[in-house]
Every structure is written in C-alpha cells, then in structure tokens.
Design a protein around this motif. Structure first.
Motif, short mmCIF file in Angstrom:
data_model
loop_
_atom_site.label_atom_id
_atom_site.label_comp_id
_atom_site.label_asym_id
_atom_site.label_seq_id
_atom_site.Cartn_x
_atom_site.Cartn_y
_atom_site.Cartn_z
N ALA A 1 1.68 -5.21 2.37
CA ALA A 1 0.32 -5.46 1.57
C ALA A 1 0.46 -5.26 0.51
N ARG A 2 1.77 -5.14 -0.16
CA ARG A 2 2.13 -5.00 -1.61
C ARG A 2 1.34 -4.19 -2.32
N ARG A 3 1.05 -2.88 -1.86
CA ARG A 3 0.32 -1.66 -2.44
C ARG A 3 1.13 -0.59 -2.41
N THR A 4 0.95 0.30 -3.35
CA THR A 4 1.34 1.67 -3.53
C THR A 4 0.52 2.74 -2.62
N ARG A 5 1.15 3.58 -2.36
CA ARG A 5 0.62 4.63 -1.56
C ARG A 5 -0.80 5.27 -2.27
N ASP A 6 -0.48 5.38 -3.67
CA ASP A 6 -1.64 5.72 -4.24
C ASP A 6 -2.95 4.66 -4.56
N GLN A 7 -2.74 3.64 -4.27
CA GLN A 7 -3.62 2.57 -4.23
C GLN A 7 -4.11 2.50 -2.87
N VAL A 8 -3.78 3.26 -1.82
CA VAL A 8 -4.35 3.10 -0.64
C VAL A 8 -4.95 4.26 -0.09
N VAL A 9 -4.15 5.28 0.25
CA VAL A 9 -4.40 6.65 0.65
C VAL A 9 -5.92 7.23 -0.01
N GLY A 10 -6.91 7.79 0.74
CA GLY A 10 -7.98 8.10 0.19
C GLY A 10 -8.92 7.42 -0.18
N ARG A 11 -8.83 5.90 -0.01
CA ARG A 11 -9.60 5.00 -0.43
C ARG A 11 -10.46 4.28 0.70
N TYR A 12 -11.44 3.80 0.50
CA TYR A 12 -12.48 3.09 1.58
C TYR A 12 -11.50 1.71 1.84
N LEU A 13 -11.24 1.54 3.07
CA LEU A 13 -10.61 0.24 3.61
C LEU A 13 -10.63 -1.10 2.78
N PHE A 14 -12.08 -1.23 2.55
CA PHE A 14 -12.65 -2.63 2.37
C PHE A 14 -12.62 -2.70 0.71
N ASP A 15 -12.59 -1.40 0.19
CA ASP A 15 -12.35 -1.39 -1.45
C ASP A 15 -10.99 -1.69 -1.94
N VAL A 16 -10.12 -1.64 -0.83
CA VAL A 16 -8.61 -1.88 -1.18
C VAL A 16 -8.33 -3.25 -0.57
N PHE A 17 -8.86 -3.68 0.64
CA PHE A 17 -8.99 -5.33 0.98
C PHE A 17 -10.15 -5.67 1.24
N PHE B 1 -8.70 5.42 4.23
CA PHE B 1 -7.30 5.46 4.56
C PHE B 1 -6.95 7.06 4.78
N ALA B 2 -6.15 7.36 5.64
CA ALA B 2 -5.62 8.71 5.66
C ALA B 2 -4.31 8.75 5.37
N ASP B 3 -3.41 7.57 5.91
CA ASP B 3 -1.97 7.62 5.63
C ASP B 3 -1.75 6.02 5.89
N ALA B 4 -0.68 5.52 5.35
CA ALA B 4 -0.07 4.15 5.58
C ALA B 4 1.40 4.52 5.66
N ASN B 5 2.12 3.58 6.59
CA ASN B 5 3.75 3.77 6.67
C ASN B 5 4.22 2.99 5.54
N THR B 6 5.62 3.03 5.30
CA THR B 6 6.01 2.17 4.45
C THR B 6 6.04 0.71 4.57
N ASP C 1 -7.45 -13.23 3.80
CA ASP C 1 -6.96 -13.30 2.49
C ASP C 1 -6.59 -11.92 1.80
N VAL C 2 -5.48 -12.03 0.87
CA VAL C 2 -5.14 -10.52 0.13
C VAL C 2 -5.17 -10.96 -1.40
N GLU C 3 -5.74 -10.32 -2.16
CA GLU C 3 -5.60 -10.27 -3.63
C GLU C 3 -4.13 -10.03 -4.20
N ASN C 4 -3.57 -10.84 -4.86
CA ASN C 4 -2.23 -10.63 -5.35
C ASN C 4 -2.31 -9.43 -6.50
N PRO C 5 -1.68 -8.35 -6.15
CA PRO C 5 -1.63 -7.26 -7.24
C PRO C 5 -1.34 -7.55 -8.67
N ASP C 6 -0.19 -8.40 -8.60
CA ASP C 6 0.33 -8.52 -9.95
C ASP C 6 -0.84 -9.84 -10.55
N ARG C 7 -1.67 -10.63 -9.96
CA ARG C 7 -2.42 -11.58 -10.63
C ARG C 7 -3.84 -11.44 -10.18
#
Length: 409
Positions: free
Chosen positions: A39-55, A28-33, A92-98
């Motif tokens: 995706a229920r993710r923060t910018r720090d949880q996404v930018v700079g990380r490998y796509l399939f580590d996040v999802f 991820f180089a960037d993601a818009n609001t 499917d997306v993992e619930n970040p709160d659970r």
C-alpha cells in the motif's frame, strides 16, 4: 510446542500476504509488513485511522465503486459473522509521494470475522491479493483482456469455494436443529409403560432428519388403556416439523380428556384450522383397552390402521373415516368405530409414505403391507418393524416421509 511459546504478533507481521485488522467501525487496528509495503504507507499513516480516510475512492473517477463495495462487504461480515470473498475490485490508490496522482490498482479481497469471548465479532480480518500485474496489458489490449479474464475466473473460483463452505456450515447447523426437534417432539415408547411397542421414523430422501409425519403414544386415564396415533403434515423440513409438533402436542392433550378418539380428533380439527401450515393435515388415532380387548378408532383423511390377528388374517380399520383435519370450517362430530382383538394380535399405524408410490394405486401398497405383516406376524415388534420397512420402502429411500408404529396386543 506450547501455544504460549508462539509470538503471534511476529507471525502476523511475517505473513506472506497482505493482511490488515479492522475494528467493526472500520478503523485500522493493525496491518502487517506486506500490507504496508504494497500500500506504500507507514504504520503511523494507517493504524488508528478510519479505513476510507487512508484509502478513499479516486475523486477523478466518477464511476469509482471500490470504497462502497468494500464497506458493504466489511459491514456484512461484522453483522453476520460470516466470511465474505469479494469479486475482483478496481480500487485506485493515491501516490503518497505525489499527492493528487492516483495509480490504477486491482485487488482481490477476502474479509473474515474474529470473535471475542462473548461470541460477538470483535475484529475484521481484511486479506488482500493485489492482481494489478495480471490486469496490466503488457502484451497489448488482447493480452490485457486475457489477464482480466484470468483474474476474474480466479476470483469466481474462490467465491464458489467460500459459498460451498458457507452452505456446508449452514447445513450442519440446520441438521443439528433438526435432530434436536426430532428428539424433543416425538415421544419415547416408555410413555406407554410395559406394552411392547416399536416405532420407526424415516424422512424422505434429501430431507433433514425431521419431517411432517408424526406419531404419539400416551397412557390414557382410567383402566389399562393407551392411545396410539399417527399423522401427516404436508411438506418436509423444519417448517413442517414445527406444525407437526403443534398438532402432536394438541392431540396428546386432547386424548387425555376426550371420551373417545372421535372427540379427540374433533378437538384437534378445531385447533388445526387456526394453525398456519396445517392445511390438508391428516391423522388417525386409536384408543386401546387391554382389559376389554377392544380398539376404538377414528381417522381424519388418513390411511387406515391394520389389525393383524394371531391366525394371520389382516383387518383394515376403515369404518370411521372422515376428511382431513381442517376440511370443515364448522366441524361436526367425527365418527368412531370399535373392534375386538385377541391376545397376541398386532396393531399397526403408519403414514402414506409406507404404502403410496407414484403412478400406482394405493390399494397395491396396502396389499403389500398386509402381506408383509401376515408373513412376519410372529416376530417381536422391533423385528417386525424392520422387516416391514425393508420390504416396503425403496432401496434408495422413499420420496415421502414415513412413520410406523407397531403395538403387540
């Protein structure tokens, strides 16, 4: 408004749809609001990380294929530089709160390249529309299946739009190549100096602006002489044009050193036997001597040239006809013949697209050609060429390629 006054970073963040920017390595180089919100993710949880580590794919679903499909699409875009609209995906997306709890989600993605100054893919635009609400069966199982079908139809329609756009761009690029080939491989009339010559070149209906037909005009060594030839390679399009270019160039070179047209075609036949795609190619060549008022000619399976005398009499030059260029594994010398002409006569060379019609004997087409030439013989070569094409080619265009060369003697 000047481009420098536009804050493109703000525009990116304000886009109403989900958009992310990825490197070709799928980081991820960037993601818009909107993307982060859905995706229920923060910018720090996404930018700079490998796509399939996040999802990652849902580990509880052995049939999960979203990660594999998305990786294939993004890799293809990075490799080809072509946009790709994906089919509807369950991802499917993992619930970040659970942690460990996975939510069933459906997405309609489109991936597109962003090129750097050097022309290479620098970033990947990953645009996503979430269609989960369309899929969920609010009205029971039937309603759910209907919504699935609606979403699939929507995705298929968008895929067709993308495919049509790709085909349009591909056809435009191929046509540019075709035009360049035509200009590069077919000679200009200036190669025969002050002699009055007209040439015409008509691809078959539906073909590119190149075909397997060709012509050649060349000044011959010694005296006031020129060589004029036409030929025909089986097929249409770029492949046939490539073979055409090889044969035309070979005959042009052979004509400059051969003692006569028969020897020139003999050399060309030997060359054609080792050229892939030259099977059943035909050609006819003429050597015109303006000082002696003679035409020497030889044909390799090609329709005969026509000599139109000043009084309107037409003569088909068919006394030196041989099989096509590659017909004999061990070629024997090809025949040639000679005829005289009077000043003001006209020599016409052509390919079979001008005279052949499906379900009709070729003699009928030859008769039409002779009649048209006789009636328009007093017109200048350019006007004569236009008149012949107008009268002999079907109004909607011919189904075979056509080349025509007219020389005023």
């Amino acid at each position: 408004m000047d481009d420098t006054a536009i804050d493109y970073a703000a525009v990116f963040q304000a886009l109403p749809g989900m958009v992310a920017l990825l490197t070709p390595g799928l980081v991820f180089a960037d993601a818009n609001t909107e993307f982060l919100k859905a995706a229920r993710r923060t910018r720090d949880q996404v930018v700079g990380r490998y796509l399939f580590d996040v999802f990652p794919d849902n580990p509880n679903d052995p049939g999960a294929s979203g990660m594999r499909n998305l990786a294939a699409s993004l890799t293809r875009v990075a490799a080809t530089g072509e946009r790709d609209a994906m089919a509807l995906q369950r991802y499917d997306v993992e619930n970040p709160d659970r942690p460990g709890e996975w939510e069933e989600r459906y997405w309609s993605p489109v991936n597109a390249p962003v090129f750097g100054p050097e022309g290479k893919v620098r970033l990947l635009v990953h645009r996503v529309e979430e269609v989960t609400e369309l899929i969920r069966a609010r009205g029971g199982p039937t309603g759910g299946r209907t919504r699935v079908l609606e979403a699939e139809l929507y995705t298929r329609a968008r895929e067709l739009q993308e495919l049509n756009e790709r085909l349009r761009r591909a056809h435009a690029r191929e046509r540019e190549v075709a035009l360049a080939l035509q200009e590069a491989m077919l000679p200009a009339c200036r190669q025969v100096g002050h002699h009055r010559v007209a040439v015409r070149y008509r691809p078959a209906v539906g073909a590119l602006n190149v075909c397997g037909d060709w012509y050649d005009l060349v000044d011959l060594v010694g005296g006031n002489r020129i060589g004029v030839s036409v030929g025909d390679v089986v097929g249409h399009g770029l492949a046939a044009a490539g073979v055409m270019g090889q044969l035309r160039s070979a005959l042009s070179a052979a004509s400059r050193v051969a003692m006569g047209p028969g020897e020139a075609l003999n050399i060309l036949g030997r060359y054609a036997s080792v050229v892939d795609g030259a099977e059943s190619a035909t050609a006819v060549t003429t050597f015109i001597d303006f000082d002696d008022h003679t035409i020497s000619y030889s044909s390799a399976g090609h329709p005969p040239p026509v000599l139109v005398h000043p009084d309107g009499r037409t003569e088909f030059l068919d006394q030196a006809t041989d099989p096509p260029l590659d017909a004999c594994p061990d070629p024997i010398p090809r025949p040639q013949a000679m005829t005289d002409f009077a000043e003001g006569a006209t020599l016409v060379l052509y390919t079979d697209g001008l005279v052949e019609r499906r379900g009709e004997d070729i003699d009928a087409g030859l008769a039409r050609l002779a009649d048209s030439l006789a009636r328009h013989r007093e017109e200048d070569p350019e006007s004569l060429a236009d008149a012949v094409l107008l009268e002999l080619l079907p109004p909607g265009g011919a189904t075979d390629d056509t080349a025509l060369v007219i020389v005023r003697l």
